[in-house]
Design a protein around this motif. Structure first.
Motif, mmCIF file in Angstrom:
data_model
loop_
_atom_site.group_PDB
_atom_site.id
_atom_site.type_symbol
_atom_site.label_atom_id
_atom_site.label_comp_id
_atom_site.label_asym_id
_atom_site.label_seq_id
_atom_site.Cartn_x
_atom_site.Cartn_y
_atom_site.Cartn_z
ATOM 1 N N GLY A 246 0.787 -1.342 -0.126
ATOM 2 C CA GLY A 246 0.042 0.002 0.039
ATOM 3 C C GLY A 246 0.864 1.308 0.060
ATOM 4 N N PHE A 247 0.087 2.359 0.370
ATOM 5 C CA PHE A 247 0.689 3.619 0.428
ATOM 6 C C PHE A 247 1.413 3.855 1.908
ATOM 7 N N ASN A 248 2.769 4.207 1.930
ATOM 8 C CA ASN A 248 3.513 4.346 3.246
ATOM 9 C C ASN A 248 4.710 5.141 2.699
ATOM 10 N N PHE A 249 5.632 5.138 3.811
ATOM 11 C CA PHE A 249 6.911 5.610 3.603
ATOM 12 C C PHE A 249 7.601 5.050 2.440
ATOM 13 N N TYR A 250 7.626 3.620 2.245
ATOM 14 C CA TYR A 250 8.384 2.835 1.198
ATOM 15 C C TYR A 250 7.690 3.182 0.042
ATOM 16 N N GLN A 251 6.520 3.270 -0.200
ATOM 17 C CA GLN A 251 5.905 3.836 -1.520
ATOM 18 C C GLN A 251 6.841 5.019 -2.022
ATOM 19 N N LYS A 252 6.621 6.155 -1.084
ATOM 20 C CA LYS A 252 7.097 7.203 -1.798
ATOM 21 C C LYS A 252 8.676 7.379 -1.921
ATOM 22 N N LEU A 253 9.371 6.442 -1.167
ATOM 23 C CA LEU A 253 10.744 6.525 -1.219
ATOM 24 C C LEU A 253 11.069 5.765 -2.486
ATOM 25 N N PHE A 254 10.350 4.409 -3.021
ATOM 26 C CA PHE A 254 10.404 3.965 -4.219
ATOM 27 C C PHE A 254 10.152 4.860 -5.344
ATOM 28 N N MET A 255 9.058 5.484 -5.183
ATOM 29 C CA MET A 255 8.788 6.511 -6.366
ATOM 30 C C MET A 255 9.663 7.589 -6.725
ATOM 31 N N SER A 256 10.101 8.080 -5.723
ATOM 32 C CA SER A 256 11.187 9.149 -5.601
ATOM 33 C C SER A 256 12.315 8.470 -6.469
ATOM 34 N N ALA A 257 12.582 7.302 -6.171
ATOM 35 C CA ALA A 257 13.896 6.811 -6.638
ATOM 36 C C ALA A 257 13.714 6.544 -8.266
ATOM 37 N N TRP A 258 12.213 5.956 -8.504
ATOM 38 C CA TRP A 258 11.943 5.573 -9.921
ATOM 39 C C TRP A 258 12.034 6.871 -10.795
ATOM 40 N N LYS A 259 11.880 8.027 -10.164
ATOM 41 C CA LYS A 259 11.578 9.243 -10.827
ATOM 42 C C LYS A 259 13.078 9.682 -11.182
ATOM 43 N N GLY A 260 14.068 9.160 -10.395
ATOM 44 C CA GLY A 260 15.391 9.983 -10.772
ATOM 45 C C GLY A 260 15.695 10.918 -9.338
ATOM 46 N N ASP A 261 14.833 11.070 -8.429
ATOM 47 C CA ASP A 261 15.042 12.112 -7.521
ATOM 48 C C ASP A 261 15.527 11.580 -6.178
#
Length: 535
Positions: A200-215
């Motif tokens: 689901g949506f949690n800290f890991y989700q935000k961390l992964f999507m940030s990495a996925w975007k290259g940020d």
């Protein structure tokens, strides 16, 4: 022609010891799905990940079930402990039974090395000094520890050359645990790997999507359900699914011409027909949303929000597969007012150029510009296709008024619905007085004398928000509007109804500003008025 020099046995051994892929193939044994012990030959996805890990200190993995990356981590940890003396390696799991299972697998790998200790000696393969419940210590001073993520900080008081966080999305206090792990990592050379299925949506989700975007400093690695590693992993299930499909289709396998629209997308991305027959087979006993969570084809699917979601998540994800990319800067730069040029593809995303004489409708949500909530604009043409989106959290209200005016007039003097709550009212006043923007939505209200009158903008209350979101949901799910903005769709993934209130899922960094702008645009389309002549 000169002969190629033949390597000596010692040189060959050194070559193998220096390369984890070769080391795993020659010296590590694993148990396959049939219960047979085989050499650990890295699958293509593990090889790709291994190559990335050689170049990056921080890695984060999102995957389907049974991806083999925990096994990879154990093998890599054992290789590092043998190859580099005094290595200190930490493997963290989220519960006791999984931690014990991981460590038993590691100890089995180490016991299988005894034959090579006898053959090559303990200088090459250091002997085991201590092997207890959660620690493996070798004679060369290297140590591998397996622990359970809990309330205590991970790795406190030690320095590690490698840390592997398994099933991280299920940890409590994820942010705190990761900060502790990063502080315990050896400076300069240590490697930290986060590996997990989504939760689901949690800290890991935000961390992964940030990495996925290259940020992020983390390098993202995603494994879809149709990755080649699963051909062997799910071979028995694939065979079963194919027999089921044939039995229900007059003995025929699935053919390309029989694919549904969503299957065609997967097929084009690399899912072969056996994977797609298996997918249909799995969907007999699970919903599409459940399949997305367990067997995602892209990262957004793995983070699907269920239960209290306002929007049909399968439709949100389907739309994400079809969205148009924003037009490149060079295609729109010379056509835009100067005030908008600094924001092209840096807050302002244009998906389609406005056609002359076509009515357009927009929604506007205003924030302070202090770096918290976003000021947002969403514009649609008269057929319901999204023309552009704007979102920025560092533009002051007076600057945002200039941006709204420029966008509105560039989009054929779009009919704008502006939320008048809080900072929306000063924005409306600036548009009318400073920019003489005339094409604004008006709401009907009653004064204290019972007389009906009109006021500029849309006032959001619990009742009107329900109406606004309900209309937006219907327009989206019935295909009456087409959203191109990925951020809007991402916000729709976490938009919930809890105790009768609709809002984004609580958490730092979660927003619903773009949903509000798009929903307001739907109200503008619903009124279908225009107070200016654009003929």
């Amino acid at each position: 022609m000169a002969k190629t020099k033949q390597l000596t046995k010692q040189e060959k051994l050194q070559l193998i010891m220096d390369d984890f892929k070769l080391f795993a193939k020659n010296f590590i044994y694993i148990v396959d799905n049939n219960g047979d012990k085989i050499n650990f030959l890295l699958n293509p996805q593990q090889q790709e990940f291994n190559d990335l890990l050689e170049k990056n200190r921080y890695m984060i993995i999102s995957k389907s079930r049974q991806g083999g990356f925990s096994t990879y981590a154990l093998g890599r940890a054992l290789w590092q402990a043998i190859r580099f003396e005094n290595s200190n390696i930490l493997i963290v799991s989220y519960k006791q039974d999984s931690s014990m299972a991981l460590f038993e697998k590691l100890k089995m790998m180490n016991r299988d090395l005894d034959q090579f200790r006898e053959k090559y000696g303990t200088k090459v393969f250091p002997a085991t000094k201590r092997d207890n419940r959660n620690e493996l210590l070798l004679e060369n001073g290297s140590r591998i520890t397996c622990v359970v993520a809990g309330n205590k900080d991970v790795g406190r008081g030690s320095t590690y050359s490698m840390i592997h966080l398994s099933e991280f999305a299920f940890y409590q206090n994820q942010e705190k645990q990761l900060l502790s792990a990063e502080q315990a990592l050896a400076k300069g050379t240590g490697k930290l790997v986060i590996e997990t299925t989504s939760n689901g949506f949690n800290f890991y989700q935000k961390l992964f999507m940030s990495a996925w975007k290259g940020d992020s400093k983390y390098k993202a690695f995603f494994v879809p359900f149709y990755a080649s590693l699963y051909k062997e992993q799910f071979r028995a299930e694939h065979d079963e699914a194919e027999e089921w499909f044939k039995a229900n289709n007059k003995g025929n396998r699935l053919r390309e011409k029989d694919l549904e629209p969503d299957e065609k997308i997967l097929y084009e991305k690399g899912a072969n027909l056996r994977f797609l027959m298996w997918r249909r087979y799995k969907l007999l006993d699970m919903t599409l949303q459940e399949f997305y969570q367990e067997y995602p084809s892209n990262p957004m699917e793995s983070f699907i929000s269920t239960g209290q979601s306002v929007f049909d998540q399968s439709k949100v994800l389907e739309r994400l597969n079809y969205v148009s990319e924003p037009l490149p800067t060079n295609e729109v730069y010379n056509q835009l007012p100067d005030v908008l040029k600094p924001y092209i593809n840096r807050g302002l995303y244009i998906y389609k150029l406005p056609k002359k004489g076509i009515r357009m409708f927009g929604g506007v949500d205003t924030a302070s510009g202090s770096g918290g909530d976003y000021s947002t604009i969403s514009i649609f043409d008269n057929e319901g296709e999204q023309i552009l989106s704007f979102y920025h959290n560092k533009v002051a209200v007076y600057t945002f008024a200039q941006i709204v005016d420029a966008i509105g007039k560039w989009c054929n003097y779009a009919y704008l619905a502006i939320e008048r709550n809080n900072l929306g009212l000063p924005l409306i006043e600036r548009l009318r007085k400073d920019y003489e923007y005339l094409n604004l939505l008006k709401s009907k209200i009653f004064d204290q004398k019972g007389k009906k009158k009109l006021q500029l903008g849309w006032t959001t209350t619990n009742t009107t928000k329900s109406i606004m979101i309900s209309d937006y949901k219907e327009n989206f799910e019935r295909g009456l509007i087409s959203i191109h903005c990925k951020e809007t769709l991402a916000q729709m993934q976490i938009f919930q109804e809890v105790d009768g209130k609709m809002n984004n899922k609580k958490g730092e960094g979660n927003h619903d500003d773009l949903i509000v702008a798009a929903a307001l645009a739907c109200q503008a389309m619903k009124q279908n008025k225009y107070y200016v002549d654009i003929a």
